[in-house]
Scaffold this active site. Structure first.
Site, PDB file in Angstrom:
ATOM      1  N   HIS A  37       0.855  -1.208   0.000  1.00  0.00           N
ATOM      2  CA  HIS A  37       0.000   0.000   0.000  1.00  0.00           C
ATOM      3  C   HIS A  37       0.885   1.250   0.000  1.00  0.00           C
ATOM      4  O   HIS A  37       0.583   2.243  -0.672  1.00  0.00           O
ATOM      5  CB  HIS A  37      -0.883   0.051   1.247  1.00  0.00           C
ATOM      6  CG  HIS A  37      -1.984  -0.956   1.280  1.00  0.00           C
ATOM      7  ND1 HIS A  37      -2.020  -1.971   2.198  1.00  0.00           N
ATOM      8  CD2 HIS A  37      -3.103  -1.089   0.514  1.00  0.00           C
ATOM      9  CE1 HIS A  37      -3.120  -2.694   2.007  1.00  0.00           C
ATOM     10  NE2 HIS A  37      -3.789  -2.181   0.999  1.00  0.00           N
ATOM     11  N   GLN A  61     -18.767  -5.204  -1.300  1.00  0.00           N
ATOM     12  CA  GLN A  61     -17.965  -6.083  -2.159  1.00  0.00           C
ATOM     13  C   GLN A  61     -17.632  -7.425  -1.504  1.00  0.00           C
ATOM     14  O   GLN A  61     -16.900  -8.219  -2.077  1.00  0.00           O
ATOM     15  CB  GLN A  61     -16.684  -5.370  -2.617  1.00  0.00           C
ATOM     16  CG  GLN A  61     -15.642  -5.152  -1.534  1.00  0.00           C
ATOM     17  CD  GLN A  61     -14.498  -4.270  -2.001  1.00  0.00           C
ATOM     18  OE1 GLN A  61     -14.664  -3.059  -2.192  1.00  0.00           O
ATOM     19  NE2 GLN A  61     -13.329  -4.860  -2.200  1.00  0.00           N
ATOM     20  N   LYS A 151      -1.346  -6.491  -8.436  1.00  0.00           N
ATOM     21  CA  LYS A 151      -1.653  -7.771  -7.766  1.00  0.00           C
ATOM     22  C   LYS A 151      -3.121  -8.138  -7.975  1.00  0.00           C
ATOM     23  O   LYS A 151      -3.465  -9.269  -8.229  1.00  0.00           O
ATOM     24  CB  LYS A 151      -1.344  -7.670  -6.277  1.00  0.00           C
ATOM     25  CG  LYS A 151      -1.336  -9.001  -5.602  1.00  0.00           C
ATOM     26  CD  LYS A 151      -1.883  -8.898  -4.220  1.00  0.00           C
ATOM     27  CE  LYS A 151      -2.994  -9.855  -4.004  1.00  0.00           C
ATOM     28  NZ  LYS A 151      -3.950  -9.433  -3.029  1.00  0.00           N
ATOM     29  N   GLN A 155      -9.252  -6.678 -10.891  1.00  0.00           N
ATOM     30  CA  GLN A 155      -9.850  -5.438 -10.364  1.00  0.00           C
ATOM     31  C   GLN A 155      -9.360  -4.229 -11.167  1.00  0.00           C
ATOM     32  O   GLN A 155     -10.145  -3.352 -11.548  1.00  0.00           O
ATOM     33  CB  GLN A 155      -9.489  -5.280  -8.888  1.00  0.00           C
ATOM     34  CG  GLN A 155      -9.833  -3.914  -8.313  1.00  0.00           C
ATOM     35  CD  GLN A 155      -9.668  -3.840  -6.811  1.00  0.00           C
ATOM     36  OE1 GLN A 155     -10.509  -4.315  -6.083  1.00  0.00           O
ATOM     37  NE2 GLN A 155      -8.583  -3.238  -6.337  1.00  0.00           N
TER      38      GLN A 155
END
Ligand code: PAF
Length: 282
Positions: A37, A61, A151, A155
């Site tokens: 992050h 989600q 990763k 998405q």
């Protein structure tokens, strides 16, 4: 670092930054921040004047049997890391701020492309929840650039497609996968791994690299390669969710003459579902 819990006050601060001619970089997260992050935040920092990070564990989600309620909330540690990374604004809304009319009748953003395969097949409704919240966050922050990790390859592809289809004026920046020494992709869910399983989970990344090397050396029998990789993961003691050699652009099974290929895998450990991917040009 300034912390905002409300849309209105964040918007006010960002309007001022925009008036001063500053560009805004945005990193949406669900918290429990780790080094990967922070790499996203660093990338936003390099490319924009003001960096906004959001922390919101988006129930929309998560499937009914998934880990929404146990997902690690580590606010104090996250804030300390963000201060070190020179984040300017942290947006940490509660559910009522993001879904003021509740979630049952929430207007949704649905991307039909690429969302019913791979992770979408085993997590029905997941990507609908992601695109809905990311679209809302984009509307709230109105960033010039938004950074997402490779990763989560699917998405990233779905968000790019949503941005294109809905003409959202944001540039999507892709950040490389950040890995532990043994190749395990960093993830907030790695904390669920048991000490016994942890040394063995690098098999997912090793299998992806093995398949990539086999393709580079000329193998085209993709179905057989997928089966061999699945067998390697199962031999290491894990249940495979999917292991697929795909066309990088549309995430459909790769054709023999495709030049941009991404190999994506997901497997279950006793406490977590891990995903990873490797891309190659042939
Ligand atoms: O990747 C994540 O952490 C989440 O899916 C995101 C993009 C923050 C949306 O909730």
């Amino acid at each position: 670092m300034q912390v905002f819990h409300h849309v209105a006050s964040l918007r006010e601060a960002l309007a001022e930054a925009r008036r001063d001619g500053k560009t805004i970089g945005f990193v949406p997260t669900m918290g429990n921040l780790h080094d990967a992050h922070i790499e996203l935040v660093n990338l936003a920092r390099e490319q924009c004047d003001v960096v906004v990070v959001s922390i919101f564990v988006n129930r929309l989600q998560f499937g009914l049997n998934e880990d929404w309620d146990t997902y690690p909330r580590t606010m104090q540690a996250d804030m300390a890391k963000l201060r070190v990374a020179s984040c300017d604004y942290l947006f940490h809304p509660d559910e009522a701020e993001i879904y003021p009319n509740g979630m049952d009748e929430q207007t949704k953003v649905i991307c039909p492309a690429m969302t019913d395969v791979l992770c979408g097949a085993s997590r029905p409704g997941h990507f609908e929840g992601v695109t809905t919240v990311v679209a809302k966050l984009f509307n709230i922050v109105q960033p010039n650039k938004a950074v997402f990790g490779i990763k989560d390859f699917q998405q990233l592809a779905v968000i790019r497609r949503m941005v294109e289809d809905l003409c959202i004026p944001v540039e999507i920046v892709a950040a490389p996968v950040h890995r532990e020494e043994d190749g395990l992709a960093m993830s907030s869910r790695n904390g669920y791994l048991s000490e016994v399983e942890r040394p063995r989970v690098a098999i997912l990344n090793q299998s992806l690299i093995w398949v990539s090397d086999e393709i580079k050396s000329g193998r085209k029998d993709f179905a057989a390669l997928e089966d061999e990789a699945r067998a390697k993961i199962e031999q290491a003691g894990f249940k495979v969710d999917y292991f697929s050699i795909c066309n990088s652009k549309d995430l459909q099974p790769a054709a023999h003459d495709d030049s941009e290929i991404t190999i994506l895998g997901a497997m279950y450990t006793s406490g977590a579902r891990l995903i990873d991917n490797v891309s190659l040009s042939v």
